[in-house]
Design an enzyme around this catalytic site. Structure first.
Site, PDB file in Angstrom:
ATOM      1  N   LYS A  75       0.799  -1.228   0.000  1.00  0.00           N
ATOM      2  CA  LYS A  75       0.000   0.000   0.000  1.00  0.00           C
ATOM      3  C   LYS A  75       0.833   1.279   0.000  1.00  0.00           C
ATOM      4  CE  LYS A  75      -4.175  -1.949   2.055  1.00  0.00           C
ATOM      5  NZ  LYS A  75      -5.212  -1.811   3.093  1.00  0.00           N
ATOM      6  N   GLY A 114       0.566  -0.136  10.053  1.00  0.00           N
ATOM      7  CA  GLY A 114       0.837  -0.251   8.628  1.00  0.00           C
ATOM      8  C   GLY A 114      -0.070   0.618   7.789  1.00  0.00           C
ATOM      9  N   GLY A 115      -0.169   0.276   6.490  1.00  0.00           N
ATOM     10  CA  GLY A 115      -0.951   1.083   5.574  1.00  0.00           C
ATOM     11  C   GLY A 115      -2.424   1.150   5.931  1.00  0.00           C
ATOM     12  N   MET A 116      -3.022   0.018   6.337  1.00  0.00           N
ATOM     13  CA  MET A 116      -4.426   0.033   6.731  1.00  0.00           C
ATOM     14  C   MET A 116      -4.616   0.806   8.023  1.00  0.00           C
ATOM     15  SD  MET A 116      -7.448  -0.843   5.878  1.00  0.00           S
ATOM     16  CE  MET A 116      -9.089  -1.073   6.576  1.00  0.00           C
TER      17      MET A 116
END
Length: 271
Positions: free
Chosen positions: A71, A130-132
């Site tokens: 991501k 992280g990205g989420m």
């Protein structure tokens, strides 16, 4: 109107993930069938992200969903970012307009919708960095949540993300909260399948358990919360809302509520 037979004019959409699942593939292909659109969707994994993105551009692939661990790494390979992705430096969707690749983030909008009926005064603990986690943290901030702690094993990443969105940071789950949110692989199918994202005593004290893990639909965290009578928000709910936004970005078509319900049920039954 039935979907036309696959032929040379059929448009391809795809996904890239380290661990591909079936939900997105089933959801999109079912909606293509229900709306009669000449599209097809296929999931892929890769160890050559740059090569895969080049293939999207070269082959005219209309859209691509991006999942862990790509991501953030995908951003330098794109031509631009939509506001949804630029605001959080995280991409989960690529739209290809005649070779110009634009990154979007539909996770953010999905989480905002799922938080809409929760009092923003509710204290929360968010596990992950992280990205989420960026999308979830941004959605929490923009929904007015202020009393929150971000928990991350990577202290530097956790501290940076918490500072960016105005929350506290910790390397361990030190206190409970009414809203517990897991944005880590804990409980995901695979090596972490049996892991509990939060200690049992904190689950017992919470009011709402929110797990973005999509596979399995019920993680150990959600099962424990449901058994304790807590409200649960599932990764399948996130996946449905964000995939619906992707579908509209790819096709320009907004399905009916009945079509979305049908596609989501089909996808869940065929994971």
């Amino acid at each position: 109107m039935p979907r036309p037979p696959i032929g040379r004019d059929t448009r391809l959409c795809m996904s890239l993930s380290a661990r591909p699942g079936n939900f997105g593939t089933r959801f999109h292909n079912r909606l293509f069938e229900l709306t009669g659109l000449d599209f097809v969707y296929k999931a892929f994994s890769t160890t050559d992200l740059a090569g895969a993105i080049g293939g999207i551009r070269a082959l005219g692939i209309r859209g691509c969903a991006i999942s862990m661990p790509f991501k953030e790494a995908v951003i330098p390979l794109l031509d631009g970012l939509a506001p949804s992705a630029a605001a959080i430096d995280s991409v989960n969707t690529i739209v290809n307009d005649d070779g110009v690749l634009t990154g979007h983030n539909t996770d953010y909008g999905a989480v905002r919708q799922l938080l809409a009926d929760i009092d923003p005064e509710t204290p929360f603990v968010l596990r992950g960095a992280g990205g989420m986690a960026k999308a979830v943290a941004a959605a929490l901030r923009d929904a007015g949540f202020r009393d929150g702690t971000l928990v991350a094993r990577n202290e530097d990443a956790g501290r940076a993300l918490a500072k960016l969105y105005g929350f506290e940071c910790s390397t361990s789950v030190e206190r409970g909260a009414a809203l517990l949110i897991n944005v880590t692989p804990l409980g995901m199918t695979g090596a972490d399948a049996d892991a509990l994202a939060f200690p049992a005593e904190l689950i017992a004290d919470c009011a709402i358990a929110f797990d973005v893990v999509q596979y399995p639909p019920e993680t150990p965290f959600l099962r424990a919360a449901a058994a304790a009578g807590k409200r649960t928000i599932t990764g399948t709910e996130v996946a449905t809302l964000q995939a619906l936004d992707q579908f509209t970005l790819y096709t320009g078509v907004t399905p009916t509520a009945e079509q979305v319900t049908d596609a989501a049920a089909y996808a869940r039954a065929n994971i």
